[in-house]
Every structure is written in structure tokens, then in C-alpha cells.
Design a protein around this motif. Structure first.
Motif, PDB file in Angstrom:
ATOM      1  N   ALA A 145     -32.379   2.249 -16.481  1.00 53.36           N
ATOM      2  CA  ALA A 145     -30.926   2.092 -16.341  1.00 53.36           C
ATOM      3  C   ALA A 145     -30.407   2.807 -15.095  1.00 53.36           C
ATOM      4  CB  ALA A 145     -30.227   2.617 -17.594  1.00 53.36           C
ATOM      5  N   TRP A 146     -30.967   3.991 -14.826  1.00 54.92           N
ATOM      6  CA  TRP A 146     -30.523   4.735 -13.647  1.00 54.92           C
ATOM      7  C   TRP A 146     -30.904   4.014 -12.359  1.00 54.92           C
ATOM      8  CZ3 TRP A 146     -27.389   7.762 -11.327  1.00 54.92           C
ATOM      9  CH2 TRP A 146     -27.731   8.373 -10.135  1.00 54.92           C
ATOM     10  N   ASN A 147     -32.113   3.463 -12.307  1.00 54.86           N
ATOM     11  CA  ASN A 147     -32.537   2.731 -11.109  1.00 54.86           C
ATOM     12  C   ASN A 147     -31.732   1.451 -10.922  1.00 54.86           C
ATOM     13  OD1 ASN A 147     -34.466   4.563 -10.224  1.00 54.86           O
ATOM     14  ND2 ASN A 147     -36.081   3.669 -11.496  1.00 54.86           N
ATOM     15  N   ARG A 148     -31.405   0.789 -12.020  1.00 58.00           N
ATOM     16  CA  ARG A 148     -30.559  -0.411 -11.907  1.00 58.00           C
ATOM     17  C   ARG A 148     -29.189  -0.046 -11.347  1.00 58.00           C
ATOM     18  NH1 ARG A 148     -32.558  -1.662 -17.122  1.00 58.00           N
ATOM     19  NH2 ARG A 148     -30.509  -1.143 -18.031  1.00 58.00           N
ATOM     20  N   PHE A 149     -28.657   1.071 -11.821  1.00 57.65           N
ATOM     21  CA  PHE A 149     -27.345   1.495 -11.331  1.00 57.65           C
ATOM     22  C   PHE A 149     -27.419   1.912  -9.862  1.00 57.65           C
ATOM     23  CE2 PHE A 149     -24.495   5.140 -10.505  1.00 57.65           C
ATOM     24  CZ  PHE A 149     -23.275   4.489 -10.620  1.00 57.65           C
ATOM     25  N   ARG A 150     -28.447   2.671  -9.496  1.00 58.75           N
ATOM     26  CA  ARG A 150     -28.550   3.211  -8.145  1.00 58.75           C
ATOM     27  C   ARG A 150     -28.944   2.172  -7.103  1.00 58.75           C
ATOM     28  NH1 ARG A 150     -32.843   5.659  -5.412  1.00 58.75           N
ATOM     29  NH2 ARG A 150     -34.144   5.391  -7.271  1.00 58.75           N
ATOM     30  N   LEU A 151     -29.857   1.277  -7.487  1.00 58.28           N
ATOM     31  CA  LEU A 151     -30.406   0.339  -6.511  1.00 58.28           C
ATOM     32  C   LEU A 151     -29.748  -1.040  -6.540  1.00 58.28           C
ATOM     33  CD1 LEU A 151     -34.191   1.188  -6.969  1.00 58.28           C
ATOM     34  CD2 LEU A 151     -32.616   2.058  -5.224  1.00 58.28           C
ATOM     35  N   VAL A 152     -29.040  -1.361  -7.604  1.00 63.71           N
ATOM     36  CA  VAL A 152     -28.439  -2.696  -7.721  1.00 63.71           C
ATOM     37  C   VAL A 152     -26.920  -2.617  -7.843  1.00 63.71           C
ATOM     38  CG1 VAL A 152     -28.364  -4.831  -9.071  1.00 63.71           C
ATOM     39  CG2 VAL A 152     -30.530  -3.631  -8.753  1.00 63.71           C
ATOM     40  N   THR A 153     -26.463  -1.895  -8.853  1.00 65.59           N
ATOM     41  CA  THR A 153     -25.021  -1.887  -9.125  1.00 65.59           C
ATOM     42  C   THR A 153     -24.226  -1.246  -7.992  1.00 65.59           C
ATOM     43  OG1 THR A 153     -25.470  -1.778 -11.500  1.00 65.59           O
ATOM     44  CG2 THR A 153     -23.255  -1.204 -10.769  1.00 65.59           C
ATOM     45  N   LEU A 154     -24.630  -0.062  -7.567  1.00 66.41           N
ATOM     46  CA  LEU A 154     -23.879   0.632  -6.521  1.00 66.41           C
ATOM     47  C   LEU A 154     -23.832  -0.138  -5.196  1.00 66.41           C
ATOM     48  CD1 LEU A 154     -24.452   4.492  -6.774  1.00 66.41           C
ATOM     49  CD2 LEU A 154     -22.347   3.178  -7.114  1.00 66.41           C
ATOM     50  N   PRO A 155     -24.952  -0.652  -4.684  1.00 70.17           N
ATOM     51  CA  PRO A 155     -24.852  -1.434  -3.439  1.00 70.17           C
ATOM     52  C   PRO A 155     -23.955  -2.662  -3.555  1.00 70.17           C
ATOM     53  CG  PRO A 155     -27.120  -0.778  -3.833  1.00 70.17           C
ATOM     54  CD  PRO A 155     -26.362  -0.426  -5.065  1.00 70.17           C
ATOM     55  N   LEU A 156     -24.056  -3.382  -4.680  1.00 69.84           N
ATOM     56  CA  LEU A 156     -23.216  -4.567  -4.852  1.00 69.84           C
ATOM     57  C   LEU A 156     -21.754  -4.204  -5.110  1.00 69.84           C
ATOM     58  CD1 LEU A 156     -25.568  -6.828  -7.022  1.00 69.84           C
ATOM     59  CD2 LEU A 156     -25.126  -6.938  -4.563  1.00 69.84           C
ATOM     60  N   LEU A 157     -21.539  -2.980  -5.581  1.00 62.71           N
ATOM     61  CA  LEU A 157     -20.172  -2.525  -5.863  1.00 62.71           C
ATOM     62  C   LEU A 157     -19.553  -1.797  -4.669  1.00 62.71           C
ATOM     63  CD1 LEU A 157     -18.318  -2.628  -8.399  1.00 62.71           C
ATOM     64  CD2 LEU A 157     -19.095  -0.316  -8.923  1.00 62.71           C
ATOM     65  N   SER A 158     -20.295  -1.625  -3.590  1.00 63.02           N
ATOM     66  CA  SER A 158     -19.815  -0.834  -2.460  1.00 63.02           C
ATOM     67  C   SER A 158     -18.529  -1.375  -1.814  1.00 63.02           C
ATOM     68  CB  SER A 158     -20.919  -0.700  -1.410  1.00 63.02           C
ATOM     69  OG  SER A 158     -21.383  -1.963  -0.983  1.00 63.02           O
ATOM     70  N   PRO A 159     -18.308  -2.697  -1.689  1.00 57.96           N
ATOM     71  CA  PRO A 159     -17.004  -3.129  -1.151  1.00 57.96           C
ATOM     72  C   PRO A 159     -15.823  -2.692  -2.019  1.00 57.96           C
ATOM     73  CG  PRO A 159     -18.589  -4.920  -1.033  1.00 57.96           C
ATOM     74  CD  PRO A 159     -19.227  -3.839  -1.863  1.00 57.96           C
ATOM     75  N   THR A 160     -15.998  -2.780  -3.336  1.00 61.22           N
ATOM     76  CA  THR A 160     -14.942  -2.311  -4.240  1.00 61.22           C
ATOM     77  C   THR A 160     -14.768  -0.804  -4.131  1.00 61.22           C
ATOM     78  OG1 THR A 160     -15.510  -4.097  -5.763  1.00 61.22           O
ATOM     79  CG2 THR A 160     -14.142  -2.316  -6.626  1.00 61.22           C
ATOM     80  N   MET A 161     -15.870  -0.097  -3.970  1.00 67.03           N
ATOM     81  CA  MET A 161     -15.811   1.354  -3.805  1.00 67.03           C
ATOM     82  C   MET A 161     -15.019   1.731  -2.553  1.00 67.03           C
ATOM     83  SD  MET A 161     -16.882   4.285  -5.144  1.00 67.03           S
ATOM     84  CE  MET A 161     -18.341   3.900  -6.126  1.00 67.03           C
ATOM     85  N   LEU A 162     -15.202   0.975  -1.485  1.00 70.21           N
ATOM     86  CA  LEU A 162     -14.460   1.251  -0.251  1.00 70.21           C
ATOM     87  C   LEU A 162     -12.957   1.092  -0.479  1.00 70.21           C
ATOM     88  CD1 LEU A 162     -14.211   1.751   2.804  1.00 70.21           C
ATOM     89  CD2 LEU A 162     -14.610  -0.705   3.133  1.00 70.21           C
ATOM     90  N   VAL A 163     -12.562  -0.021  -1.087  1.00 62.66           N
ATOM     91  CA  VAL A 163     -11.132  -0.267  -1.342  1.00 62.66           C
ATOM     92  C   VAL A 163     -10.556   0.812  -2.255  1.00 62.66           C
ATOM     93  CG1 VAL A 163      -9.474  -1.874  -2.348  1.00 62.66           C
ATOM     94  CG2 VAL A 163     -11.372  -2.744  -0.987  1.00 62.66           C
ATOM     95  N   ALA A 164     -11.275   1.141  -3.326  1.00 61.98           N
ATOM     96  CA  ALA A 164     -10.778   2.142  -4.271  1.00 61.98           C
ATOM     97  C   ALA A 164     -10.661   3.510  -3.620  1.00 61.98           C
ATOM     98  CB  ALA A 164     -11.712   2.209  -5.484  1.00 61.98           C
ATOM     99  N   SER A 165     -11.633   3.884  -2.796  1.00 59.47           N
ATOM    100  CA  SER A 165     -11.587   5.211  -2.159  1.00 59.47           C
ATOM    101  C   SER A 165     -10.478   5.299  -1.128  1.00 59.47           C
ATOM    102  CB  SER A 165     -12.941   5.518  -1.510  1.00 59.47           C
ATOM    103  OG  SER A 165     -13.242   4.587  -0.487  1.00 59.47           O
ATOM    104  N   VAL A 166     -10.269   4.237  -0.351  1.00 59.78           N
ATOM    105  CA  VAL A 166      -9.201   4.249   0.649  1.00 59.78           C
ATOM    106  C   VAL A 166      -7.839   4.371  -0.028  1.00 59.78           C
ATOM    107  CG1 VAL A 166      -8.004   2.856   2.380  1.00 59.78           C
ATOM    108  CG2 VAL A 166     -10.493   3.043   2.438  1.00 59.78           C
ATOM    109  N   MET A 167      -7.609   3.579  -1.053  1.00 59.62           N
ATOM    110  CA  MET A 167      -6.310   3.608  -1.724  1.00 59.62           C
ATOM    111  C   MET A 167      -6.103   4.921  -2.464  1.00 59.62           C
ATOM    112  SD  MET A 167      -5.902  -0.340  -2.990  1.00 59.62           S
ATOM    113  CE  MET A 167      -4.127  -0.172  -3.105  1.00 59.62           C
ATOM    114  N   ALA A 168      -7.156   5.450  -3.071  1.00 65.91           N
ATOM    115  CA  ALA A 168      -7.029   6.740  -3.761  1.00 65.91           C
ATOM    116  C   ALA A 168      -6.754   7.861  -2.776  1.00 65.91           C
ATOM    117  CB  ALA A 168      -8.309   7.026  -4.554  1.00 65.91           C
ATOM    118  N   MET A 169      -7.394   7.816  -1.605  1.00 63.75           N
ATOM    119  CA  MET A 169      -7.184   8.844  -0.595  1.00 63.75           C
ATOM    120  C   MET A 169      -5.747   8.814  -0.068  1.00 63.75           C
ATOM    121  SD  MET A 169      -9.260  11.135   1.016  1.00 63.75           S
ATOM    122  CE  MET A 169     -10.881  10.379   1.078  1.00 63.75           C
TER     123      MET A 169
END
Length: 316
Positions: free
Chosen positions: A221-245
Motif C-alpha cells: 500500500a505504501w509503494n502504491r501511494f508513493r510510486l503511483v498515487t502521489l505522482p499522478l496526484l501531483s498536478p492537484t497537489m500543486l493547485v492545492a499548495s498554491v491556493m493554501a499558501m
């Protein structure tokens, strides 16, 4: 013999012919309709955004208290805020708050989004979405006012609960660390819901075939999250971090209602200094100068985030 109009210009095409009057009138009509619909937005942006920005920039070079005529002072306002320890402490408080609040907000929102995205009934997922997003639609001032009673040292509910289990009362709002913790908790409780919804949308956009393939390959589960979920979620992470900042850099309501920036200057923020300079001390030029510095800080932080995003954001 006179040649027909179509043969008079051998290289001409049908597109080169002048448009019929009816077609030209139709285009003008569509442009007029578009201009009518766009006019309220353009006028609103000009009156309530562009003009105030230009006026604030101009006002930062003047000393003005509303009661007397503006006096041109050049860069004196900027020199004053650089030498003022209160302004420096307010910006330092803001930067520290942003560093802690944004990390916690994104971590909590992502964790809850992953939890809600797991297999559960649709009705329960809808309940969680509504419950987590609900604080965001409430007034920050009203929430902070309620929380000020809950964390009151003498009659607050939080200290009453601590006393019932034999723990001493905590000066939540009258000590520097306690006030900072309460301000952070109230801010996170109200604002993490927006990032939570962004992450839910991002997780829903990840193809199920990818996650199923990694599960079949035996990835943990950790490898799926680290190697699959996080990279595919990175565009959303960028938007969320910019708006939160950007939102955290402009924090005002929570510390103002809870502590008025105290005790001392422990919870005073940059926007609070702008408010105090303008509406309490009537130093509108100084307030405009602080606002410009804060705006430049927001622009710089946002630019750095987009620059760094080239390394960790992966688009499908």
C-alpha cells in the motif's frame, strides 16, 4: 468581350471575396452581444481591482491621514516599515504560520481524502464530504468568536474537560504558544475542507487500471501511494499548495478575533499590521507600502512554487 467577375482574377478564391453585408452585420451583432455580456465583469474588475491596485501603489509614496492633504514622501514609508520591529515580527509570524499551516492542511486533507476514497457506501462518502466542507462556508469571524469562548481559560469548555480528568487549566489565549496553537487549530479546522475536495477530485481522476495493476504485481500500500498515487496526484497537489499558501499569507480573521495579535506580538500577522496602520493609526501610505510588500511576497512564493513544480509535477 467582357470576362465574368470570377474569371477576372484567376488566383482569387472564394474566401477572398468581400463578405456580404448581412454576414458583416451578423458578426458586428455577435461582437456587440459579447461586449454587453463582458462589460459588467470588465467594469467590475477595473473599478474594484485595477483602480484600487494602482491607487495603493501611488498612495505608498505619500503620507496621508484622510484629514489633511497627501504629502509626497517618496520611499520613506518603505524605509519606515523596514526599521519597524512590529512589522518585521508580523511578517515573521506570518511566514512561520504559513510554513506550519500549509503542510498540516495538505497532509490532513490528503489523508482524509484517501480515507474517504476507500471502499465505503456512497451515502457515507457524501456525508463526509459535506461535514468536512461545511466549516468553509461559515464566517471566519463567527467561528473564531465561538472558539474564543471554548478556549477561554476561566470558563471555557476545553479547560472544563481538562479539569474533569484531573489536568490543569491551560492559558490558551493569554500565552504566546497557546494563542499560536489555538489560532492554527481554528484556521486548519475551517480551511482544510477546500484542499480535501481538491484531493478527492484528483484521486477520482486516477485510472483504476493503474492501481489494480500495481496491486496484482504485489506492490504494498505504501509503494502504491508513493510510486503511483502521489505522482499522478501531483498536478492537484500543486493547485492545492498554491491556493493554501496564498490564503495563509493573508490570514487576518482568526488572530484578530481570538487574540487581537497578542499576547504581545506573538500572533500579529502582516494583514493585521495593514489594518492597524490604515484604520487605527490613519497612516494609509504606510499601510499601502506594507500591502505592496505582502503582495510581492505572495507573487514570489507563487513563482517559486511553479518553478519547483517542473521537477515534481507529472502530467498524464
Amino acid at each position: 468581350m467582357t470576362l465574368p467577375a470570377s474569371a477576372a482574377a484567376p488566383g482569387a478564391t472564394a474566401d477572398a471575396r468581400p463578405a456580404p453585408p448581412a454576414a458583416a452585420q451578423g458578426r458586428r451583432g455577435r461582437r456587440t452581444i459579447a461586449a454587453v455580456f463582458l462589460a459588467p465583469t470588465v467594469i467590475g474588475l477595473g473599478v474594484f481591482l485595477l483602480i484600487p491596485i494602482l491607487a495603493s501603489i501611488a498612495l505608498s509614496f505619500f503620507r496621508w491621514d484622510v484629514l489633511t492633504a497627501p504629502q509626497f514622501v517618496g520611499l520613506a514609508n518603505f524605509a519606515d516599515i523596514v526599521a519597524d520591529p512590529t512589522v518585521g515580527r508580523a511578517f515573521l509570524n506570518t511566514i512561520v504560520f504559513v510554513a506550519v499551516a500549509v503542510v498540516l492542511q495538505l497532509a490532513i486533507a490528503l489523508g482524509l481524502a484517501l480515507l474517504v476514497q476507500t471502499r465505503m457506501p456512497d451515502w457515507l462518502r457524501t456525508v463526509f464530504r459535506s461535514v468536512f466542507f461545511f466549516p468553509l462556508i461559515l464566517s471566519a469571524a463567527s467561528i473564531s468568536l465561538v472558539m474564543s469562548y471554548l478556549f477561554n481559560e476561566e470558563f471555557g469548555t476545553v479547560n472544563a474537560v481538562l479539569g474533569s480528568i484531573g489536568l490543569p487549566s491551560v492559558p490558551w489565549l493569554t500565552s504566546g504558544p497557546g494563542a499560536a496553537v489555538v489560532t492554527l487549530l481554528v484556521y486548519l479546522w475551517q480551511n482544510f475542507g477546500f484542499s480535501f475536495l481538491l484531493f478527492l477530485g484528483g484521486l477520482a481522476g486516477i485510472p483504476k487500471e493503474v492501481t489494480e495493476a500495481t496491486s496484482i504485481d504485489g506492490a504494498s500500500a505504501w509503494n502504491r501511494f508513493r510510486l503511483v498515487t502521489l505522482p499522478l496526484l501531483s498536478p492537484t497537489m500543486l493547485v492545492a499548495s498554491v491556493m493554501a499558501m496564498i490564503a495563509a499569507l493573508q490570514i487576518f480573521d482568526q488572530p484578530y478575533v481570538l487574540t487581537r495579535g497578542g499576547p504581545g506580538d506573538s500572533t500579529r500577522t502582516a494583514v493585521m499590521v495593514i489594518y492597524e496602520s490604515a484604520f487605527q493609526q490613519l497612516q494609509f501610505g504606510r499601510a499601502s507600502a506594507i500591502g505592496i510588500v505582502l503582495t510581492l511576497l505572495i507573487v514570489a512564493v507563487t513563482a517559486v512554487q511553479f518553478r519547483l513544480s517542473r521537477r515534481y509535477v507529472h502530467y498524464q
